[in-house]
Design an enzyme around this catalytic site. Structure first.
Site, PDB file in Angstrom:
ATOM      1  N   ARG A 224      51.608  23.626  45.914  1.00 49.05           N
ATOM      2  CA  ARG A 224      50.654  24.524  45.243  1.00 49.05           C
ATOM      3  C   ARG A 224      49.422  23.701  44.855  1.00 49.05           C
ATOM      4  O   ARG A 224      49.544  22.745  44.076  1.00 49.05           O
ATOM      5  CB  ARG A 224      51.271  25.111  43.972  1.00 49.05           C
ATOM      6  CG  ARG A 224      52.659  25.751  44.195  1.00 49.05           C
ATOM      7  CD  ARG A 224      52.537  27.224  44.443  1.00 49.05           C
ATOM      8  NE  ARG A 224      53.787  27.815  44.895  1.00 49.05           N
ATOM      9  CZ  ARG A 224      54.566  28.597  44.172  1.00 49.05           C
ATOM     10  NH1 ARG A 224      54.254  28.867  42.928  1.00 49.05           N
ATOM     11  NH2 ARG A 224      55.667  29.129  44.677  1.00 49.05           N
ATOM     12  N   GLU A 226      47.247  23.873  42.739  1.00 43.89           N
ATOM     13  CA  GLU A 226      46.707  24.234  41.419  1.00 43.89           C
ATOM     14  C   GLU A 226      45.931  23.044  40.891  1.00 43.89           C
ATOM     15  O   GLU A 226      46.425  21.920  40.916  1.00 43.89           O
ATOM     16  CB  GLU A 226      47.863  24.573  40.464  1.00 43.89           C
ATOM     17  CG  GLU A 226      48.499  25.904  40.782  1.00 43.89           C
ATOM     18  CD  GLU A 226      49.964  25.975  40.359  1.00 43.89           C
ATOM     19  OE1 GLU A 226      50.476  24.983  39.827  1.00 43.89           O
ATOM     20  OE2 GLU A 226      50.577  27.017  40.589  1.00 43.89           O
ATOM     21  N   ARG A 232      53.838  20.795  32.783  1.00 46.50           N
ATOM     22  CA  ARG A 232      54.898  21.606  33.394  1.00 46.50           C
ATOM     23  C   ARG A 232      54.585  22.065  34.814  1.00 46.50           C
ATOM     24  O   ARG A 232      55.306  22.877  35.374  1.00 46.50           O
ATOM     25  CB  ARG A 232      55.216  22.803  32.508  1.00 46.50           C
ATOM     26  CG  ARG A 232      54.003  23.634  32.153  1.00 46.50           C
ATOM     27  CD  ARG A 232      54.332  24.580  31.043  1.00 46.50           C
ATOM     28  NE  ARG A 232      53.931  25.921  31.385  1.00 46.50           N
ATOM     29  CZ  ARG A 232      54.533  27.010  30.953  1.00 46.50           C
ATOM     30  NH1 ARG A 232      55.596  26.911  30.192  1.00 46.50           N
ATOM     31  NH2 ARG A 232      54.104  28.190  31.268  1.00 46.50           N
ATOM     32  N   HIS A 233      53.482  21.560  35.374  1.00 45.76           N
ATOM     33  CA  HIS A 233      53.134  21.908  36.755  1.00 45.76           C
ATOM     34  C   HIS A 233      53.064  20.669  37.633  1.00 45.76           C
ATOM     35  O   HIS A 233      52.593  19.626  37.200  1.00 45.76           O
ATOM     36  CB  HIS A 233      51.768  22.602  36.805  1.00 45.76           C
ATOM     37  CG  HIS A 233      51.802  23.988  36.278  1.00 45.76           C
ATOM     38  ND1 HIS A 233      51.472  24.285  34.993  1.00 45.76           N
ATOM     39  CD2 HIS A 233      52.149  25.156  36.870  1.00 45.76           C
ATOM     40  CE1 HIS A 233      51.606  25.596  34.798  1.00 45.76           C
ATOM     41  NE2 HIS A 233      52.022  26.144  35.918  1.00 45.76           N
ATOM     42  N   GLU A 367      59.286  29.282  31.601  1.00 44.92           N
ATOM     43  CA  GLU A 367      59.695  30.063  32.777  1.00 44.92           C
ATOM     44  C   GLU A 367      60.460  29.150  33.726  1.00 44.92           C
ATOM     45  O   GLU A 367      59.935  28.130  34.164  1.00 44.92           O
ATOM     46  CB  GLU A 367      58.440  30.608  33.473  1.00 44.92           C
ATOM     47  CG  GLU A 367      58.753  31.376  34.730  1.00 44.92           C
ATOM     48  CD  GLU A 367      57.540  31.518  35.648  1.00 44.92           C
ATOM     49  OE1 GLU A 367      56.425  31.728  35.147  1.00 44.92           O
ATOM     50  OE2 GLU A 367      57.727  31.390  36.869  1.00 44.92           O
ATOM     51  N   SER A 370      61.250  33.145  38.756  1.00 36.91           N
ATOM     52  CA  SER A 370      60.765  34.515  38.852  1.00 36.91           C
ATOM     53  C   SER A 370      61.349  35.128  40.109  1.00 36.91           C
ATOM     54  O   SER A 370      61.756  34.417  41.029  1.00 36.91           O
ATOM     55  CB  SER A 370      59.243  34.583  38.829  1.00 36.91           C
ATOM     56  OG  SER A 370      58.733  34.002  39.983  1.00 36.91           O
ATOM     57  N   ARG A 418      61.718  22.008  36.681  1.00 37.50           N
ATOM     58  CA  ARG A 418      61.678  22.704  35.384  1.00 37.50           C
ATOM     59  C   ARG A 418      63.062  22.697  34.731  1.00 37.50           C
ATOM     60  O   ARG A 418      63.192  22.381  33.552  1.00 37.50           O
ATOM     61  CB  ARG A 418      61.238  24.156  35.577  1.00 37.50           C
ATOM     62  CG  ARG A 418      59.781  24.315  35.922  1.00 37.50           C
ATOM     63  CD  ARG A 418      58.949  24.722  34.726  1.00 37.50           C
ATOM     64  NE  ARG A 418      57.546  24.766  35.096  1.00 37.50           N
ATOM     65  CZ  ARG A 418      56.844  25.879  35.227  1.00 37.50           C
ATOM     66  NH1 ARG A 418      57.404  27.051  34.994  1.00 37.50           N
ATOM     67  NH2 ARG A 418      55.567  25.827  35.539  1.00 37.50           N
TER      68      ARG A 418
HETATM   69  P1  AMO Z   1      57.099  31.279  41.443  1.00 34.79           P
HETATM   70  O1  AMO Z   1      55.788  30.931  41.990  1.00 34.79           O
HETATM   71  O2  AMO Z   1      57.138  31.924  40.098  1.00 34.79           O
HETATM   72  O3  AMO Z   1      57.895  32.254  42.416  1.00 34.79           O
HETATM   73  O4  AMO Z   1      58.002  29.973  41.415  1.00 34.79           O
HETATM   74  C1  AMO Z   1      59.356  30.022  41.058  1.00 34.79           C
HETATM   75  C2  AMO Z   1      59.673  28.956  40.035  1.00 34.79           C
HETATM   76  O5  AMO Z   1      59.324  27.671  40.536  1.00 34.79           O
HETATM   77  C3  AMO Z   1      58.801  26.865  39.495  1.00 34.79           C
HETATM   78  N1  AMO Z   1      57.413  26.494  39.813  1.00 34.79           N
HETATM   79  C4  AMO Z   1      56.845  25.301  39.573  1.00 34.79           C
HETATM   80  N2  AMO Z   1      57.326  24.185  39.013  1.00 34.79           N
HETATM   81  C5  AMO Z   1      56.495  23.140  38.887  1.00 34.79           C
HETATM   82  N3  AMO Z   1      55.214  23.128  39.286  1.00 34.79           N
HETATM   83  C6  AMO Z   1      54.675  24.228  39.866  1.00 34.79           C
HETATM   84  N4  AMO Z   1      53.398  24.211  40.282  1.00 34.79           N
HETATM   85  C7  AMO Z   1      55.509  25.389  40.025  1.00 34.79           C
HETATM   86  N5  AMO Z   1      55.316  26.615  40.534  1.00 34.79           N
HETATM   87  C8  AMO Z   1      56.481  27.268  40.400  1.00 34.79           C
HETATM   88  C9  AMO Z   1      58.886  27.685  38.215  1.00 34.79           C
HETATM   89  C10 AMO Z   1      58.880  29.089  38.742  1.00 34.79           C
HETATM   90  O6  AMO Z   1      59.506  29.998  37.867  1.00 34.79           O
HETATM   91  N6  AMO Z   1      58.688  33.130  45.832  1.00 34.79           N
HETATM   92  C11 AMO Z   1      58.746  33.274  44.395  1.00 34.79           C
HETATM   93  C12 AMO Z   1      60.144  33.376  43.857  1.00 34.79           C
HETATM   94  C13 AMO Z   1      60.851  34.648  44.279  1.00 34.79           C
HETATM   95  O7  AMO Z   1      60.352  35.726  43.953  1.00 34.79           O
HETATM   96  O8  AMO Z   1      61.893  34.537  44.937  1.00 34.79           O
HETATM   97  C14 AMO Z   1      58.021  32.098  43.760  1.00 34.79           C
HETATM   98  O9  AMO Z   1      57.718  31.105  44.364  1.00 34.79           O
HETATM   99  O10 AMO Z   1      60.129  27.398  37.591  1.00 34.79           O
END
Ligand code: AMO
Length: 444
Positions: A224, A226, A232-233, A367, A370, A418
């Site tokens: 990602r 971002e 936490r990211h 979180e 999701s 996480r």
């Molecule tokens: P989402 O984008 O919410 O959903 O990601 C799911 C979970 O992955 C973790 N997460 C991250 N952890 C660390 N750094 C990040 N940049 C990051 N992005 C996400 C979080 C988050 O809750 N495809 C959907 C899931 C689904 O619907 O099956 C998805 O990727 O814990």
């Protein structure tokens, strides 16, 4: 190097120590391999604390008793050097664990340069960024290793749980043609004459597979782009993914709850030493279900901001406080706050907003996952792409996959780092990754 006679430190503590008789001495002989964790020189007594992956043991040389060249060598070996130490195991009231080794042979296999660039003691005084610059050395620390021992338990427990559920483990592509989550946080990569993307998730593929193999799971790396650097990211993270046919959001929330409960139970069973090191008392969590609107009302009373279709980090923290040791499922989520693939629900929110069958799971104030029920009706999917101003033609295969017998289905993705950071109470997610990738870090 012939290591066939190697004894691990943890096994040495279970062996019979030698007494004064010659026969017994042979019995109590050990050959240890590991790192010099610490040294102490009290002039007539010299100590080396030897560490391997299973623990630490004290090696004690005594002037006049230990052979002179070995006694001399003991004061010259820099910390973190790799050594082979052969010696007699002795009972010792003063030694940690009640046993120590009197050395009869010491071989320096790999001398560590001195001084070390970071503090590798148990409670390292080196700040995290510098420790991460030297992550390979930071991983010599038992405290760092403990995190990955726990992460290993989490991974095994996840696989074990999914196997029992009857799910098939799948491997999905990491190079994709179109954004799997919508949004612009993607890394383009040159792919011959085309531009491809590093995978944001295995979302589209796990759905396509669930439409034939019914229950599937994966351990999947996601990228990602971002821009923000938070605690936490990550820009490269890992997810535990699950997808199930003939299921809606309610069914897969229950699977997720049982999965997390199983993981926590296994960590409690297997990692008591690591939990103690981090002063963590874990409980197998309970489960609470709240609608997005209920959470918004709670937060209004608490004077905490909640977006119209997303939870703020403060509201997640508050949920953690209000519901300790609980996985809080927030469901009936406003459709506008969920990706294109989430199924719209027939319910409306208090302000007439369209709701969805999507949810988030909040645990310990953050979180962790999701998910939701997906759209398996091509025309509805096309409508959602258009509503999100995404190019329908980029998703032709995905849409077509639902034209030839696709059941309703649902699933979720859970962040590996996480869940690791939360179970150990780590303040920064980077601690829970061996080699983190963030905006400023591509090496080591
Ligand atoms: P989402 O984008 O919410 O959903 O990601 C799911 C979970 O992955 C973790 N997460 C991250 N952890 C660390 N750094 C990040 N940049 C990051 N992005 C996400 C979080 C988050 O809750 N495809 C959907 C899931 C689904 O619907 O099956 C998805 O990727 O814990």
């Amino acid at each position: 190097m012939d290591t066939s006679n190697r004894t691990y430190v943890k096994d040495a503590f279970h062996m019979k120590a030698s007494s004064s008789s010659k026969d017994d001495e042979k019995k109590g002989e050990v050959e240890l391999y590991g790192w010099v964790h610490d040294t102490r020189d009290l002039s007539k007594i010299r100590f080396i604390v030897l560490r391997d992956i299973s623990g630490r043991i004290q090696v004690c040389g005594v002037k006049g008793e230990t052979e002179e060249d070995i006694f001399e060598l003991m004061k010259t070996i820099p910390r973190e050097s790799v050594v082979r130490i052969k010696g007699h195991l002795k009972e010792s009231k003063q030694a940690p664990g009640g046993k120590e080794v009197s050395p009869i042979e010491i071989e320096v296999i790999a001398k560590a340069e001195h001084p070390l660039p970071i503090d590798v003691s148990d409670h390292s005084k080196t700040e995290l960024p510098k420790r991460l610059d030297y992550r390979f050395l930071d991983l010599h620390r038992e405290r760092a290793q403990a995190i990955f021992k726990v992460q290993d338990t989490i991974l095994q427990a996840y696989r074990e749980f999914m196997n029992k559920e009857g799910a098939f483990e799948a491997i999905f592509p990491s190079i994709i043609g179109a954004s799997s989550e919508g949004g612009t946080e993607v890394y383009p990569v040159k792919y011959f004459e085309k531009t491809a993307l590093l995978s944001q998730s295995c979302q589209l593929y796990k759905q396509m597979l669930a439409c034939s193999m019914e229950k599937v799971f994966a351990v999947f790396t996601v990228w990602r782009a971002e821009k923000h650097n938070t605690t936490r990211h990550l820009n490269e993270s890992r997810q535990y993914d699950f997808e199930m046919a003939f299921a809606d959001d309610k069914i897969v929330m229950d699977v997720l709850a049982r999965c997390v409960q199983h993981i926590v139970k296994k960590v409690i069973e297997k990692n008591s030493k690591e939990l103690e090191m981090y002063e963590i008392k874990l409980k197998v969590p309970g489960v609470k279900y709240l609608t997005f609107h209920e959470v918004a009302s709670i937060m209004k009373k608490e004077k905490i901001h909640v977006g119209k279709d997303d939870l703020s980090p403060e509201s997640e923290r508050k949920l953690g406080e209000l519901y300790p040791d609980t996985i809080v499922f927030v469901y009936d989520w406003p459709l506008s706050g969920k990706p294109f693939y989430i199924m719209p629900s027939d319910k409306k929110g208090p302000n007439g907003e369209q709701l969805s069958n999507g949810f988030d799971a909040i645990y310990m104030g953050m979180e962790i996952s999701s998910g939701g029920q997906r759209i398996h009706i091509p025309e509805l999917l096309i409508e959602r792409f258009k509503a999100k101003k995404m190019k329908v033609e980029n998703f032709k295969d995905y849409i077509d996959s639902f034209r030839y017998g696709a059941p309703m289905h649902a699933g979720w993705g859970m962040g590996v780092e996480r869940i690791t950071m939360l179970l150990l109470g780590l303040p920064n997610i980077r601690e829970a990754v061996l080699f983190p990738r963030d905006r400023d870090r591509l090496t080591p």
